[in-house]
Write a protein that holds these residues in place. Structure first.
Motif, PDB file in Angstrom:
ATOM      1  N   MET A   1     -24.617  23.561  -7.662  1.00 56.17           N
ATOM      2  CA  MET A   1     -25.019  23.449  -6.526  1.00 56.17           C
ATOM      3  C   MET A   1     -24.530  24.775  -5.519  1.00 56.17           C
ATOM      4  N   LYS A   2     -25.442  25.409  -4.859  1.00 57.22           N
ATOM      5  CA  LYS A   2     -24.859  26.542  -3.964  1.00 57.22           C
ATOM      6  C   LYS A   2     -23.998  26.293  -2.854  1.00 57.22           C
ATOM      7  N   THR A   3     -23.125  26.934  -2.655  1.00 54.59           N
ATOM      8  CA  THR A   3     -22.405  26.691  -1.453  1.00 54.59           C
ATOM      9  C   THR A   3     -22.372  27.605  -0.368  1.00 54.59           C
ATOM     10  N   SER A   4     -22.509  27.125   0.905  1.00 54.46           N
ATOM     11  CA  SER A   4     -22.610  28.267   2.028  1.00 54.46           C
ATOM     12  C   SER A   4     -21.235  28.825   2.452  1.00 54.46           C
ATOM     13  N   MET A   5     -21.257  29.964   3.063  1.00 50.59           N
ATOM     14  CA  MET A   5     -19.830  30.418   3.585  1.00 50.59           C
ATOM     15  C   MET A   5     -19.802  29.707   4.985  1.00 50.59           C
ATOM     16  N   LEU A   6     -20.431  29.205   5.493  1.00 55.30           N
ATOM     17  CA  LEU A   6     -20.653  28.238   6.566  1.00 55.30           C
ATOM     18  C   LEU A   6     -20.132  26.931   6.401  1.00 55.30           C
ATOM     19  N   ARG A   7     -19.829  26.396   5.276  1.00 54.03           N
ATOM     20  CA  ARG A   7     -19.525  25.051   4.969  1.00 54.03           C
ATOM     21  C   ARG A   7     -17.933  24.747   5.559  1.00 54.03           C
ATOM     22  N   ARG A   8     -18.220  23.413   6.249  1.00 54.49           N
ATOM     23  CA  ARG A   8     -16.965  22.973   6.932  1.00 54.49           C
ATOM     24  C   ARG A   8     -15.564  22.940   6.141  1.00 54.49           C
ATOM     25  N   GLU A   9     -14.525  22.944   6.450  1.00 52.46           N
ATOM     26  CA  GLU A   9     -13.266  22.586   5.869  1.00 52.46           C
ATOM     27  C   GLU A   9     -13.258  21.051   5.800  1.00 52.46           C
ATOM     28  N   PHE A  10     -12.859  20.699   4.369  1.00 55.34           N
ATOM     29  CA  PHE A  10     -12.811  19.157   4.225  1.00 55.34           C
ATOM     30  C   PHE A  10     -11.537  18.526   5.296  1.00 55.34           C
ATOM     31  N   LYS A  11     -11.718  17.675   6.003  1.00 54.44           N
ATOM     32  CA  LYS A  11     -10.468  17.086   6.758  1.00 54.44           C
ATOM     33  C   LYS A  11     -10.546  15.568   6.537  1.00 54.44           C
ATOM     34  N   ILE A  12      -9.232  14.969   6.145  1.00 50.01           N
ATOM     35  CA  ILE A  12      -9.065  13.475   6.457  1.00 50.01           C
ATOM     36  C   ILE A  12      -9.040  12.879   7.921  1.00 50.01           C
ATOM     37  N   GLN A  13      -9.872  12.048   8.202  1.00 53.03           N
ATOM     38  CA  GLN A  13      -9.806  11.475   9.602  1.00 53.03           C
ATOM     39  C   GLN A  13      -8.649  10.276   9.603  1.00 53.03           C
ATOM     40  N   GLY A  14      -7.787  10.690  10.720  1.00 58.01           N
ATOM     41  CA  GLY A  14      -6.608   9.819  10.851  1.00 58.01           C
ATOM     42  C   GLY A  14      -5.348  10.404  10.086  1.00 58.01           C
ATOM     43  N   GLN A  15      -4.327   9.891  10.469  1.00 61.67           N
ATOM     44  CA  GLN A  15      -2.998  10.437   9.810  1.00 61.67           C
ATOM     45  C   GLN A  15      -2.395   9.396   8.774  1.00 61.67           C
ATOM     46  N   ILE A  16      -1.695   9.871   7.897  1.00 60.58           N
ATOM     47  CA  ILE A  16      -1.085   9.311   6.777  1.00 60.58           C
ATOM     48  C   ILE A  16       0.403   9.027   7.286  1.00 60.58           C
ATOM     49  N   GLY A  17       0.938   7.855   7.307  1.00 62.97           N
ATOM     50  CA  GLY A  17       2.354   7.823   7.857  1.00 62.97           C
ATOM     51  C   GLY A  17       2.999   6.666   6.822  1.00 62.97           C
ATOM     52  N   GLU A  18       4.081   6.311   7.528  1.00 63.16           N
ATOM     53  CA  GLU A  18       4.901   5.174   6.758  1.00 63.16           C
ATOM     54  C   GLU A  18       4.033   3.890   6.579  1.00 63.16           C
ATOM     55  N   PRO A  19       4.092   3.173   5.541  1.00 62.38           N
ATOM     56  CA  PRO A  19       3.639   1.737   5.251  1.00 62.38           C
ATOM     57  C   PRO A  19       4.072   0.800   6.349  1.00 62.38           C
ATOM     58  N   GLY A  20       2.908   0.468   6.922  1.00 60.99           N
ATOM     59  CA  GLY A  20       3.330  -0.761   8.133  1.00 60.99           C
ATOM     60  C   GLY A  20       2.966  -0.211   9.394  1.00 60.99           C
ATOM     61  N   HIS A  21       2.928   1.021   9.543  1.00 55.24           N
ATOM     62  CA  HIS A  21       2.584   1.484  10.898  1.00 55.24           C
ATOM     63  C   HIS A  21       1.364   1.105  11.210  1.00 55.24           C
ATOM     64  N   LYS A  22       0.837   0.622  12.294  1.00 50.87           N
ATOM     65  CA  LYS A  22      -0.646  -0.033  12.522  1.00 50.87           C
ATOM     66  C   LYS A  22      -1.639   1.220  12.806  1.00 50.87           C
ATOM     67  N   ASP A  23      -0.938   2.232  13.420  1.00 52.74           N
ATOM     68  CA  ASP A  23      -1.952   3.271  13.891  1.00 52.74           C
ATOM     69  C   ASP A  23      -2.364   4.357  12.784  1.00 52.74           C
ATOM     70  N   LYS A  24      -1.720   4.074  11.482  1.00 49.62           N
ATOM     71  CA  LYS A  24      -1.860   5.094  10.583  1.00 49.62           C
ATOM     72  C   LYS A  24      -3.123   4.980   9.661  1.00 49.62           C
ATOM     73  N   GLN A  25      -3.369   5.656   8.655  1.00 50.76           N
ATOM     74  CA  GLN A  25      -4.503   5.481   7.828  1.00 50.76           C
ATOM     75  C   GLN A  25      -4.250   4.309   6.782  1.00 50.76           C
ATOM     76  N   ALA A  26      -5.277   3.539   6.456  1.00 48.98           N
ATOM     77  CA  ALA A  26      -5.248   2.519   5.609  1.00 48.98           C
ATOM     78  C   ALA A  26      -5.486   3.124   4.104  1.00 48.98           C
ATOM     79  N   TYR A  27      -4.789   2.521   3.218  1.00 48.59           N
ATOM     80  CA  TYR A  27      -5.068   3.368   1.677  1.00 48.59           C
ATOM     81  C   TYR A  27      -6.683   3.331   1.192  1.00 48.59           C
ATOM     82  N   GLN A  28      -7.289   2.107   1.561  1.00 51.04           N
ATOM     83  CA  GLN A  28      -8.577   2.132   1.236  1.00 51.04           C
ATOM     84  C   GLN A  28      -9.517   2.981   1.977  1.00 51.04           C
TER      85      GLN A  28
END
Length: 75
Positions: A1-28
């Motif tokens: 697969m050819k890659t472009s110099m203009l390809r976007r950086e991979f980012k995770i949507q949401g933040q990973i925090g302490e288990p049980g915090h409701k505003d943080k990323q779920a494992y799944q």
């Protein structure tokens, strides 16, 4: 697969925090985003960097990720 110099950086949507915090990323949801990144052709290094960056600042987990050279998805 050819890659472009203009390809976007991979980012995770949401933040990973302490288990049980409701505003943080779920494992799944995190796993789904990683799988999508792999399907789109992002490298393991790009994905592990994005995961480390998504970990809430100040957590020991983030410090751990930042100290490991050659972090892989299985690890």
């Amino acid at each position: 697969m050819k890659t472009s110099m203009l390809r976007r950086e991979f980012k995770i949507q949401g933040q990973i925090g302490e288990p049980g915090h409701k505003d943080k990323q779920a494992y799944q949801s995190l796993i789904s985003q990683i799988e999508i990144g792999l399907q789109k052709g992002y490298t393991e290094e790009e994905i592990t960097d994005a995961v480390a960056t998504a970990v809430q600042a100040g957590l020991q987990l983030r410090s751990y990720f930042e100290r490991i050279n050659g972090l892989t998805l299985p690890r």
